[in-house]
Enzyme design. Structure first.
Site, PDB file in Angstrom:
ATOM      1  N   HIS A 495      42.832  39.174  38.848  1.00  0.00           N
ATOM      2  CA  HIS A 495      41.868  40.125  38.281  1.00  0.00           C
ATOM      3  C   HIS A 495      40.432  39.613  38.386  1.00  0.00           C
ATOM      4  CE1 HIS A 495      40.864  43.746  36.416  1.00  0.00           C
ATOM      5  NE2 HIS A 495      41.588  43.712  35.317  1.00  0.00           N
ATOM      6  N   ASP A 499      39.848  44.474  40.993  1.00  0.00           N
ATOM      7  CA  ASP A 499      39.777  45.328  39.805  1.00  0.00           C
ATOM      8  C   ASP A 499      41.057  46.150  39.674  1.00  0.00           C
ATOM      9  OD1 ASP A 499      37.231  44.413  39.197  1.00  0.00           O
ATOM     10  OD2 ASP A 499      36.260  45.995  40.380  1.00  0.00           O
TER      11      ASP A 499
END
Length: 524
Positions: A495, A499
């Site tokens: 992450h 995204d």
């Protein structure tokens, strides 16, 4: 005069640190003898002499940084000021012939650990296939060597008799270290004597020597830092005890130091444990517990140690998250059934599911390039090629060989490539090159019956796709409940660089390509 320069040690690596010189000015050196150890942010490796000669000049000192292609030493011809050691002994051992067939009349031929791959400096002796006193033929397998990523056999360079075994099974040996001696036929002193186990006293073979690491990491008491990392820690007044090292032997790498600089630990936080204390491989920090009557202790293989360390490192380093979806496999199964016979005749392999998944992932990677990228310190490296790692389970652990340039391959080429890599993995014939440089990983837990899982990233990659078992389930299609062969898909991603929107988009693109395979043909 021969120039010794820094070679290309890996993609995106622009500089190295001179960790240790093994030779001094004036030393006589033999071809392929280690000269110096080079350290990068991610690994350490030895640089060997390209030819025989004398080390006439060292231009870069230990601890200093050198760039790729930079001149660091000069090797001249002639004899040096110091007596050559092991290199001369090896040449003498290989050229002198015994004067008698009944007793050893000359030095035996040294059996050394070969260079088994870039950045690999040590191996574990997995198993001896011969014993002291055994006669062997040329090219006969005599020992299995195990590295962090693969296992391979070492064969006899000529016919003869194993006169000595110097490193026992389970012990570690350095690249270039002598592990056995091979004499001429009839030169064995005590046929049938097995190698002495580590820690035994006496024995026909004598006491086995300890195998010290070539480079014991040094640093402050708070952390074990590589030279390049030490400089960053010192310049930025960082506390090495709060930095978990991800390098060899738990060393703090330049990347670890840069990460700590960008994200300093709070002053009130307790010091983080040293990476070497939690590292699976290496000395144990405490005495092993006593075993119960129905327990047994088996040493972890180097491959298993590395699997454990890398998976834990991935959890500790990446901001790992998993998103899920499902795919209707009806169209792919129908296509496989329709063309399976023609496909086998054309390509010589069966049409499996993996080729469709590889193609679908390549298409999705082109649409969402962040999933095909990696983080390097404070930079992002975008890769404009598609080398797909395919997880393969073997009896020695999970290995991840790489299918190169998957975007250029047909379905048949992908099936052939995966088949060849799988066979090499099961036979223990994978090389270091076979497992380096992948940009994205596919793991198929469905072959073992897994219905759902969250795969762990394969660092430094930013994404891994988990395939699962195909199971018939009731689904709604055009407002009707129908039975369809469905597969759950899982994408684990970092992450920090990917995204949530990108991850979901990637997985939807894979789903669309699987449910409508014509998209792959039309590049849609």
């Amino acid at each position: 005069m021969t120039d010794i320069t820094i070679p290309n040690v890996g993609e995106s690596v622009a500089e190295v640190t001179i960790a240790q010189w093994f030779k001094a000015v004036g030393d006589t050196i033999k071809k392929d003898e280690p000269l110096v150890e080079l350290e990068t942010d991610k690994a350490a490796q030895e640089l060997v002499a390209p030819e025989d000669g004398v080390l006439e000049e060292i231009l870069v000192a230990e601890g200093d940084v050198a760039e790729i292609g930079q001149l660091i030493a000069k090797l001249g011809s002639g004899s040096g000021t110091k007596t050559a050691d092991k290199g001369d002994a090896e040449v003498k051992a290989q050229t002198e012939a015994p004067s008698s067939d009944s007793a050893p009349s000359g030095p035996a031929l040294d059996i050394d650990v070969p260079n088994v791959g870039e950045s690999v400096s040590e191996v574990t002796i997995a198993s001896w296939m011969v014993a002291k006193g055994d006669a062997v033929e040329k090219d006969q397998a005599i020992v299995e060597l195990e590295t962090d990523k693969a296992a391979q056999e070492l064969v006899a360079p000529r016919a003869g008799v194993i006169t000595d075994i110097l490193v026992a099974e389970g012990d570690v040996a350095q690249v270039g270290q002598t592990i056995a001696k091979l004499g001429e036929s009839g030169s064995a002193a005590a046929p049938g004597v097995a190698p002495k186990a580590a820690g035994d006293e006496g024995g026909a073979g004598g006491e086995l020597p300890d195998v010290p690491p070539t480079n014991a990491p040094t640093g402050d008491a708070g952390g074990i830092a590589m030279p390049s990392a030490s400089r960053i820690i010192k310049e930025n007044n960082l506390d090495a005890s709060t930095i978990a090292g991800s390098g060899k032997d738990g060393r703090i790498t330049k990347g670890d130091a840069l990460s700590a600089k960008a994200n300093p630990a709070p002053a009130s936080s307790a010091p983080a444990p040293k990476a070497s204390a939690s590292k699976v491989s290496g000395p144990k920090s405490s005495a092993p517990r006593e075993l119960g009557p129905r327990e047994e202790r088996v040493r972890m293989s180097r491959i298993r140690q590395t699997i454990a360390r890398r998976l834990k490192d991935a959890q500790n380093t990446a901001a790992m998250l998993t998103t899920y979806n499902e795919a209707d496999m009806t169209n792919i199964m129908a296509m496989r059934s329709q063309y399976k016979e023609v496909f086998i005749k054309k390509h010589g392999v069966k049409l499996g599911f993996m080729s469709f998944f590889v193609k679908a992932c390549v298409q999705a990677l082109k649409d969402v390039p962040n999933v095909n990228a990696e983080i390097d310190g404070t930079d992002v490296i975008y890769k404009n090629y598609y080398d797909i790692s395919v997880a393969v389970g073997t009896d020695k652990g999970l290995v991840v060989p790489v299918l190169r340039d998957a975007d250029t391959l047909s379905l048949g080429g992908i099936e052939k490539g995966i088949g060849e890599l799988g066979k090499k993995a099961r036979d223990g014939q994978l090389s270091m090159d076979d497992m380096m440089g992948g940009t994205f990983t596919i793991s198929n837990g469905g072959v073992y019956g897994s219905l759902m899982s969250s795969p762990i990233l394969n660092p430094p990659q930013s994404g891994i796709l988990g395939m699962h078992k195909i199971e018939k389930r009731p689904v709604v299609v055009d407002d009707e409940i129908v039975i369809r062969p469905m597969m759950y898909l899982a994408l684990s991603y970092d992450h920090r660089i990917v995204d949530g929107k990108e991850a979901v988009t990637f997985l939807v693109r894979v789903k669309e390509c699987l449910e409508d395979p014509e998209r792959l043909l039309l590049d849609l």
